[in-house]
Design a protein around this motif. Sequence first.
Motif, short mmCIF file in Angstrom:
data_model
loop_
_atom_site.label_atom_id
_atom_site.label_comp_id
_atom_site.label_asym_id
_atom_site.label_seq_id
_atom_site.Cartn_x
_atom_site.Cartn_y
_atom_site.Cartn_z
N LEU A 445 -0.26 -4.72 -10.39
CA LEU A 445 1.29 -4.81 -9.80
C LEU A 445 0.65 -6.28 -9.14
CD1 LEU A 445 4.27 -5.18 -9.11
CD2 LEU A 445 3.54 -3.84 -7.09
N TRP A 446 1.27 -7.94 -9.67
CA TRP A 446 0.62 -8.81 -8.90
C TRP A 446 1.60 -9.20 -7.99
CZ3 TRP A 446 -0.93 -14.00 -12.17
CH2 TRP A 446 -1.38 -14.29 -11.21
N ILE A 459 1.32 5.85 -3.88
CA ILE A 459 -0.18 5.98 -3.52
C ILE A 459 -0.86 5.66 -4.59
CG2 ILE A 459 -1.38 7.89 -2.83
CD1 ILE A 459 0.50 9.87 -1.82
N ALA A 460 -0.01 6.08 -6.07
CA ALA A 460 -0.88 5.33 -6.68
C ALA A 460 -1.52 3.56 -7.28
CB ALA A 460 -0.92 5.64 -8.08
N ALA A 461 -0.92 3.19 -6.39
CA ALA A 461 -1.40 1.47 -6.47
C ALA A 461 -2.43 1.33 -4.86
CB ALA A 461 0.24 0.75 -5.96
N ARG A 462 -3.16 0.38 -5.02
CA ARG A 462 -3.74 0.18 -4.51
C ARG A 462 -4.58 -0.81 -4.00
NH1 ARG A 462 -9.50 0.37 -5.63
NH2 ARG A 462 -9.03 1.05 -7.38
N GLN A 463 -4.37 -1.94 -2.82
CA GLN A 463 -4.72 -3.06 -3.24
C GLN A 463 -6.34 -3.45 -3.60
OE1 GLN A 463 -2.86 -5.42 0.29
NE2 GLN A 463 -4.71 -5.89 0.90
N ILE A 464 -6.69 -4.19 -4.61
CA ILE A 464 -7.90 -4.61 -5.15
C ILE A 464 -8.23 -6.79 -4.77
CG2 ILE A 464 -8.23 -2.61 -6.58
CD1 ILE A 464 -7.68 -4.84 -8.72
N ALA A 465 -7.58 -6.47 -4.42
CA ALA A 465 -8.09 -8.34 -4.10
C ALA A 465 -6.54 -8.75 -2.86
CB ALA A 465 -7.81 -8.65 -5.11
#
Length: 485
Positions: A445-446, A459-465
């Motif tokens: 998701l951007w 919960i499955a959506a984890r910020q990576i950048a």
Amino acid sequence: MAAPFPLLIDLPAHVARYHVERNLPFTPELSRFFTYSWRYLPNLGVDLSVAFLSQWMNVETAARLVAATIPPIGAAGMLWLGYRLHGRITATTLLSLPLNYAYPLIFGFVNSCLAVSLSFVVCAGWLTLEQRGRTRWSAVLLAVAAPVIITAHMIGYGVMGLMIAGVAAGQAIRRGHPALEVLKTVALKALPLSWPLILLLFWRNDQTGTAGRWFDFALDARWLLMILRERHNAFDIASAGLLYGAALLPLLVRHRFASDLRALVPAILLWICVFLMPSQIVGSEFAAVRLIAPALALSLLAVRESKPLPRWVWGAAFAFVLLRLIVSTVTFVDVSQKADRELALLDRVRSGSRVVAIWLTDCRRDWEPPRYSHLGAFATVRRNALVNGHFMSSGQQLMALVPNADDALTAAPSMISAEPCERLGQKDSAADIVRRLPWRHIDYLWLIDIGDLPLPLPIAARQIATTGQSRLLRVDPDVSIKPQE
């Protein structure tokens, strides 16, 4: 060419299509999601140009090069036509040049803008041959140019037809021909343009007979005001007002200015179409607004000086054109550099992924165009990803989705506001839209310009950048996808 990429509103989605056309045969990640089938459309000007150039460069570079040539082509055509009409470059001819950066180009209507630019060059070349008495060669020019321009875009073909017919009519009227003789002249001069209509027999379009938003004069008035819309509303509106005022000089200052019928007649024909055409026709949105710039350009080219003007007037016109060019260039560089920073997030996206890209905007109508509304399409260009926001309408595009290729994902909106927004056709809040996303079909998701807006992410959506006000999140398929409240 000074900008990293000319961020025209719709252009990223078009570049994604060019990328699929070029790379689909040998890229398994793309073949999971897309199909591409060449067939005839009167909407292929930049597609064909990029397909040719991409044999030697990547599609982004090819698209950037082609987009960058559209304004110079149009400017060359306007200057040439103005010179053939008046025997020199007039101040009002100079004033027509900023219209090559009019809002249809900012919107990213690159095929129709290319076709309209070419139509000015063809009309100038045709008039040159006519003035030299080479009528057979002028007919050959039209017969050869017509299929090129109708293939580039049908609107450009219509503009060229009205220009040739109008110039021929104006020329015949100037010579004192009776009405019947004028009509006969127009029919003969325009006849070589007609044969490419046969090509439309090969055009399969489910929306051929559709049209919408007839006689919406309030909308037309807004488009007239916004024709030079870029960033600075006072400057852009004042610039448009200056051009309209200059076009009306033959009416306002009759002892100094007159109208050349060879440009005035086609200008009138185009203005009639601006106000009588529907906003949507045969699948093309904003059809009428695409005619405002060529209509105004011809109106300016029609202005003839009855008496020589002081040199400072010509200098002031040149200074205005230069100022518009500088402001446009600075704006392009600024928005493109921001887009480059946003696109750096795509380095964290796995090739062949499924991405939902959403740009947060204000529900209020800002003067600044929605430049980033299709930025997510670069996920396809750079990461061979399936992303929402592509153009794949039936009969209008060569690219399509493979059957059952995550239709729910591609239907997700690419531009939303925080709260329900009638202007955007958005009935729900951003939180409700995100809550209902097809999470089981999303890998990333951007969120573009999302800032600190609270959203019910699973919960499955984890910020990576992150970069600036934007965030990229990875959706883990092995973790619960139930959105948090």
